[in-house]
Design a protein around this motif. Structure first.
Motif, mmCIF file in Angstrom:
data_model
loop_
_atom_site.group_PDB
_atom_site.id
_atom_site.type_symbol
_atom_site.label_atom_id
_atom_site.label_comp_id
_atom_site.label_asym_id
_atom_site.label_seq_id
_atom_site.Cartn_x
_atom_site.Cartn_y
_atom_site.Cartn_z
ATOM 1 N N GLY A 1 -10.864 -33.132 29.094
ATOM 2 C CA GLY A 1 -10.109 -32.015 29.652
ATOM 3 C C GLY A 1 -9.327 -32.446 30.870
ATOM 4 N N PRO A 2 -8.488 -31.560 31.419
ATOM 5 C CA PRO A 2 -7.637 -31.921 32.558
ATOM 6 C C PRO A 2 -8.440 -32.189 33.814
ATOM 7 N N SER A 3 -7.988 -33.141 34.581
ATOM 8 C CA SER A 3 -8.582 -33.397 35.891
ATOM 9 C C SER A 3 -8.037 -32.386 36.874
ATOM 10 N N TYR A 4 -8.713 -32.241 38.012
ATOM 11 C CA TYR A 4 -8.137 -31.453 39.072
ATOM 12 C C TYR A 4 -7.987 -32.316 40.302
ATOM 13 N N VAL A 5 -7.050 -31.959 41.142
ATOM 14 C CA VAL A 5 -6.704 -32.780 42.302
ATOM 15 C C VAL A 5 -7.096 -32.054 43.573
ATOM 16 N N ARG A 6 -7.672 -32.784 44.520
ATOM 17 C CA ARG A 6 -7.958 -32.216 45.838
ATOM 18 C C ARG A 6 -7.401 -33.158 46.890
ATOM 19 N N THR A 7 -7.063 -32.599 48.012
ATOM 20 C CA THR A 7 -6.480 -33.415 49.080
ATOM 21 C C THR A 7 -7.539 -33.912 50.040
ATOM 22 N N GLU A 8 -8.780 -33.415 49.954
ATOM 23 C CA GLU A 8 -9.852 -33.905 50.821
ATOM 24 C C GLU A 8 -10.340 -35.231 50.277
ATOM 25 N N ALA A 9 -10.011 -36.313 50.969
ATOM 26 C CA ALA A 9 -10.357 -37.651 50.481
ATOM 27 C C ALA A 9 -11.804 -37.963 50.825
ATOM 28 N N SER A 10 -12.730 -37.508 49.979
ATOM 29 C CA SER A 10 -14.141 -37.667 50.277
ATOM 30 C C SER A 10 -14.931 -37.895 49.007
ATOM 31 N N PHE A 11 -15.920 -38.790 49.075
ATOM 32 C CA PHE A 11 -16.878 -38.943 47.997
ATOM 33 C C PHE A 11 -18.233 -38.501 48.557
ATOM 34 N N ALA A 12 -18.272 -37.321 49.131
ATOM 35 C CA ALA A 12 -19.444 -36.848 49.843
ATOM 36 C C ALA A 12 -20.569 -36.498 48.883
ATOM 37 N N VAL A 13 -21.779 -36.477 49.417
ATOM 38 C CA VAL A 13 -22.944 -36.049 48.643
ATOM 39 C C VAL A 13 -22.709 -34.621 48.182
ATOM 40 N N LEU A 14 -22.931 -34.378 46.885
ATOM 41 C CA LEU A 14 -22.642 -33.061 46.327
ATOM 42 C C LEU A 14 -23.719 -32.044 46.661
ATOM 43 N N ASN A 15 -24.960 -32.477 46.831
ATOM 44 C CA ASN A 15 -26.062 -31.558 47.036
ATOM 45 C C ASN A 15 -26.504 -31.572 48.494
ATOM 46 N N ALA A 16 -26.423 -30.423 49.138
ATOM 47 C CA ALA A 16 -26.754 -30.335 50.569
ATOM 48 C C ALA A 16 -28.250 -30.403 50.821
ATOM 49 N N LEU A 17 -29.091 -30.362 49.768
ATOM 50 C CA LEU A 17 -30.536 -30.360 49.946
ATOM 51 C C LEU A 17 -31.126 -31.761 50.033
ATOM 52 N N SER A 18 -30.291 -32.786 49.968
ATOM 53 C CA SER A 18 -30.815 -34.154 49.996
ATOM 54 C C SER A 18 -31.466 -34.459 51.329
ATOM 55 N N ALA A 19 -32.651 -35.081 51.246
ATOM 56 C CA ALA A 19 -33.400 -35.428 52.452
ATOM 57 C C ALA A 19 -33.373 -36.925 52.712
ATOM 58 N N GLU A 20 -33.060 -37.698 51.692
ATOM 59 C CA GLU A 20 -33.033 -39.154 51.819
ATOM 60 C C GLU A 20 -31.785 -39.698 51.138
ATOM 61 N N LEU A 21 -31.136 -40.621 51.810
ATOM 62 C CA LEU A 21 -29.930 -41.244 51.264
ATOM 63 C C LEU A 21 -30.088 -42.755 51.363
ATOM 64 N N ARG A 22 -30.088 -43.426 50.215
ATOM 65 C CA ARG A 22 -30.237 -44.889 50.187
ATOM 66 C C ARG A 22 -28.961 -45.501 49.621
ATOM 67 N N GLU A 23 -28.391 -46.449 50.362
ATOM 68 C CA GLU A 23 -27.152 -47.076 49.947
ATOM 69 C C GLU A 23 -27.343 -48.586 49.840
ATOM 70 N N THR A 24 -26.916 -49.139 48.719
ATOM 71 C CA THR A 24 -26.956 -50.581 48.500
ATOM 72 C C THR A 24 -25.521 -51.081 48.448
ATOM 73 N N VAL A 25 -25.186 -52.054 49.299
ATOM 74 C CA VAL A 25 -23.813 -52.529 49.427
ATOM 75 C C VAL A 25 -23.741 -53.988 48.986
ATOM 76 N N SER A 26 -22.744 -54.298 48.174
ATOM 77 C CA SER A 26 -22.549 -55.681 47.748
ATOM 78 C C SER A 26 -21.067 -55.967 47.592
ATOM 79 N N ALA A 27 -20.717 -57.231 47.771
ATOM 80 C CA ALA A 27 -19.338 -57.687 47.549
ATOM 81 C C ALA A 27 -19.343 -58.532 46.288
ATOM 82 N N ARG A 28 -18.451 -58.226 45.366
ATOM 83 C CA ARG A 28 -18.409 -58.954 44.104
ATOM 84 C C ARG A 28 -17.031 -58.830 43.489
ATOM 85 N N LEU A 29 -16.796 -59.569 42.409
ATOM 86 C CA LEU A 29 -15.549 -59.443 41.674
ATOM 87 C C LEU A 29 -15.611 -58.202 40.786
ATOM 88 N N PRO A 30 -14.500 -57.529 40.579
ATOM 89 C CA PRO A 30 -14.517 -56.310 39.768
ATOM 90 C C PRO A 30 -14.646 -56.634 38.287
#
Length: 247
Positions: A158-187
């Protein structure tokens, strides 16, 4: 002593690079057709494409399927704020990013079932988010949430929708823990294609898992940023002993 003679495609790349850096060919401008450039430089199309590949690898030229080769706008870095799962609003605003979203109903399989800690075959909603600077892709995210999509959300092809808020924020406000794993690699080839980058350009890959107080995963996000377009910042706040603050 053997002297290396520059090949013809390097000469062409040098000439086009000079025209781009001096402003003779401006950002966003379409280059002449590949056959036209090959005739201009009196070389084969294969040699001309080798020259363009050098400039594409340097991020100076972008090839858009069905449209041609364009001079890229100089990519400006934005800041990913670790712990919040979002883009810094100041740097994102400076680059005038817009984000397209599309939601798709899928089933948990393989690594997704493991990331979300759900049984194989469980319903998930996948949000495909791609940010753009002008017409050029800037970053992409695949965000997975347990359960099916809301009725108002786009499904499948189906069609995508566009927003001007440039954010990949957590969708659920109830999250109590956020774990992020960061790596550099070739795509991977598909990600290089979506982001229109040279497969030899390293990307910053962030896997973000948000969970509630009971340990249930609320969201798993796979974020990919070309290495020349983002900086990730993580801030640690130390909790001081209350007796020290009163001493």
């Amino acid at each position: 002593m053997t002297r290396t003679v520059p090949s013809r495609h390097h000469d062409i790349a040098d000439d086009l690079r000079r025209q781009i850096t001096t402003g003779s060919i401006k950002p966003g401008e379409r280059l002449p057709s590949e056959s036209g450039l090959a005739d201009q430089y009196k070389v084969s199309t294969a040699t001309l494409r080798s020259a363009l590949a050098i400039l594409q690898g340097e991020g100076l030229v972008e090839k858009i399927h069905g449209k041609g080769n364009f001079v890229r706008h100089r990519p400006r870095k934005i800041m990913y704020v670790g712990g919040w799962g979002t883009l810094d609003p100041w740097t994102a605003a400076e680059t005038a990013l817009r984000v397209t979203d599309q939601a798709t109903a899928i089933e948990a399989r393989g690594h997704l079932a493991t990331l979300l800690r759900v049984p194989t075959g469980s319903p998930l909603t996948e949000f495909l988010s791609i940010s753009y600077e002008g017409e050029s892709p800037h970053s992409l995210a695949r965000i997975y949430v347990p359960g099916g999509p809301e009725p108002t959300e786009a499904l499948g092809n189906g069609p995508s929708y566009v927003r001007t808020e440039a954010s990949f924020a957590v969708l659920n406000a109830l999250s109590a823990e956020l774990r992020e794993t960061v790596s550099a690699r070739l795509p991977t080839p598909d990600k290089a294609s979506v982001l229109r980058i040279n497969p030899g350009l390293a990307v910053l890959a962030i896997t973000r898992i948000a969970a509630d107080t009971a340990g249930r995963v609320l969201e798993a996000a796979l974020l990919v940023f070309p290495g020349d377009r983002v900086e990730a910042v993580f801030t640690t706040h130390h909790v001081l002993d209350e007796r020290q603050t009163q001493g």
